[in-house]
Design a protein around this motif. Structure first.
Motif, PDB file in Angstrom:
ATOM      1  N   ILE A  29      40.324  64.629   1.476  1.00  0.00           N
ATOM      2  CA  ILE A  29      38.928  64.649   1.927  1.00  0.00           C
ATOM      3  C   ILE A  29      38.681  63.507   2.913  1.00  0.00           C
ATOM      4  O   ILE A  29      39.000  62.344   2.631  1.00  0.00           O
ATOM      5  N   CYS A  34      32.537  64.382   5.236  1.00  0.00           N
ATOM      6  CA  CYS A  34      31.971  65.016   4.038  1.00  0.00           C
ATOM      7  C   CYS A  34      30.455  64.815   3.963  1.00  0.00           C
ATOM      8  O   CYS A  34      29.963  63.709   4.151  1.00  0.00           O
ATOM      9  N   LYS A  35      29.750  65.920   3.689  1.00  0.00           N
ATOM     10  CA  LYS A  35      28.288  65.878   3.582  1.00  0.00           C
ATOM     11  C   LYS A  35      27.823  65.854   2.123  1.00  0.00           C
ATOM     12  O   LYS A  35      26.620  65.895   1.850  1.00  0.00           O
ATOM     13  N   GLY A  36      28.769  65.899   1.196  1.00  0.00           N
ATOM     14  CA  GLY A  36      28.391  65.833  -0.216  1.00  0.00           C
ATOM     15  C   GLY A  36      27.710  67.079  -0.743  1.00  0.00           C
ATOM     16  O   GLY A  36      26.924  67.008  -1.696  1.00  0.00           O
ATOM     17  N   CYS A  37      28.011  68.231  -0.149  1.00  0.00           N
ATOM     18  CA  CYS A  37      27.306  69.470  -0.530  1.00  0.00           C
ATOM     19  C   CYS A  37      27.785  70.037  -1.877  1.00  0.00           C
ATOM     20  O   CYS A  37      27.071  70.777  -2.528  1.00  0.00           O
ATOM     21  N   GLY A  38      29.019  69.739  -2.262  1.00  0.00           N
ATOM     22  CA  GLY A  38      29.533  70.219  -3.543  1.00  0.00           C
ATOM     23  C   GLY A  38      30.154  71.605  -3.526  1.00  0.00           C
ATOM     24  O   GLY A  38      30.560  72.105  -4.579  1.00  0.00           O
ATOM     25  N   VAL A  39      30.246  72.225  -2.349  1.00  0.00           N
ATOM     26  CA  VAL A  39      30.852  73.567  -2.279  1.00  0.00           C
ATOM     27  C   VAL A  39      32.299  73.536  -2.773  1.00  0.00           C
ATOM     28  O   VAL A  39      32.745  74.415  -3.507  1.00  0.00           O
ATOM     29  N   CYS A  40      33.035  72.516  -2.380  1.00  0.00           N
ATOM     30  CA  CYS A  40      34.448  72.432  -2.796  1.00  0.00           C
ATOM     31  C   CYS A  40      34.552  72.386  -4.324  1.00  0.00           C
ATOM     32  O   CYS A  40      35.440  73.012  -4.915  1.00  0.00           O
ATOM     33  N   TYR A  56      32.839  62.961  -3.911  1.00  0.00           N
ATOM     34  CA  TYR A  56      33.668  64.042  -4.462  1.00  0.00           C
ATOM     35  C   TYR A  56      35.132  63.612  -4.486  1.00  0.00           C
ATOM     36  O   TYR A  56      35.693  63.204  -3.469  1.00  0.00           O
ATOM     37  N   CYS A  73      35.104  74.497   3.034  1.00  0.00           N
ATOM     38  CA  CYS A  73      34.314  73.341   3.490  1.00  0.00           C
ATOM     39  C   CYS A  73      33.776  73.625   4.896  1.00  0.00           C
ATOM     40  O   CYS A  73      34.543  73.759   5.843  1.00  0.00           O
ATOM     41  N   HIS A  74      32.469  73.681   5.013  1.00  0.00           N
ATOM     42  CA  HIS A  74      31.833  74.112   6.272  1.00  0.00           C
ATOM     43  C   HIS A  74      31.884  73.067   7.369  1.00  0.00           C
ATOM     44  O   HIS A  74      31.558  73.362   8.518  1.00  0.00           O
ATOM     45  N   VAL A  75      32.253  71.838   7.048  1.00  0.00           N
ATOM     46  CA  VAL A  75      32.368  70.818   8.101  1.00  0.00           C
ATOM     47  C   VAL A  75      33.829  70.378   8.298  1.00  0.00           C
ATOM     48  O   VAL A  75      34.096  69.389   8.968  1.00  0.00           O
ATOM     49  N   ALA A  77      35.976  69.012   6.364  1.00  0.00           N
ATOM     50  CA  ALA A  77      36.227  67.646   5.912  1.00  0.00           C
ATOM     51  C   ALA A  77      37.479  67.544   5.048  1.00  0.00           C
ATOM     52  O   ALA A  77      37.860  66.442   4.659  1.00  0.00           O
ATOM     53  N   ILE A  78      38.088  68.709   4.735  1.00  0.00           N
ATOM     54  CA  ILE A  78      39.283  68.672   3.889  1.00  0.00           C
ATOM     55  C   ILE A  78      40.476  69.187   4.679  1.00  0.00           C
ATOM     56  O   ILE A  78      40.450  70.287   5.226  1.00  0.00           O
TER      57      ILE A  78
HETATM   58  S1  SF4 Z   1      32.730  71.131   0.729  1.00  0.00           S
HETATM   59 FE1  SF4 Z   1      33.274  69.617   2.290  1.00  0.00          FE
HETATM   60  S2  SF4 Z   1      31.323  68.646   2.835  1.00  0.00           S
HETATM   61 FE2  SF4 Z   1      30.998  69.700   0.898  1.00  0.00          FE
HETATM   62  S3  SF4 Z   1      31.386  68.110  -0.678  1.00  0.00           S
HETATM   63 FE3  SF4 Z   1      33.318  69.234  -0.347  1.00  0.00          FE
HETATM   64  S4  SF4 Z   1      34.422  68.006   1.207  1.00  0.00           S
HETATM   65 FE4  SF4 Z   1      32.271  67.378   1.258  1.00  0.00          FE
END
Ligand code: SF4
Ligand code: SF4
Length: 85
Positions: A29, A34-40, A56, A73-75, A77-78
């Motif tokens: 990550i 990372c935007k901290g959205c929690g999707v992952c 996360y 992950c929509h940005v 970040a992973i």
């Molecule tokens: S899906 Fe991507 S942006 Fe969202 S918390 Fe996980 S690493 Fe961060």
């Protein structure tokens, strides 16, 4: 683990077997993205991504490297990188 013919596998032992050794790629990550959205955390089939004090984190002891978290992950970040064996 060797299972005898007709044997019964003991249930409730998943924590005892660190399946992370199955992995050939590992998710990393980038916390600058990372935007901290929690999707992952929601999509991980092994339930190994968790919010730890607002960040996360991935439990590599059990992550099998499927890449679903990186895919979703929509940005972006992973990043999946190859494991050094
Ligand atoms: S899906 Fe991507 S942006 Fe969202 S918390 Fe996980 S690493 Fe961060
Ligand atoms: S690579 Fe797969 S198992 Fe590992 S943290 Fe991502 S979604 Fe979970």
């Amino acid at each position: 683990m060797k299972i005898a013919l007709g044997g019964v596998v003991r249930g409730g032992t998943s924590l005892a077997y660190e399946t992370g050794t199955w992995r050939d790629r590992k998710p990393i990550i980038d916390y600058d993205l990372c935007k901290g959205c929690g999707v992952c955390e929601e999509v991980c089939p092994d339930n190994v991504i968790h919010d730890v004090n607002g960040v996360y984190a991935i439990d590599y002891g059990y992550c099998k490297g499927c890449g679903l978290c990186a895919y979703e992950c929509h940005v972006n970040a992973i990043e999946m990188i190859f494991e050094a064996k």
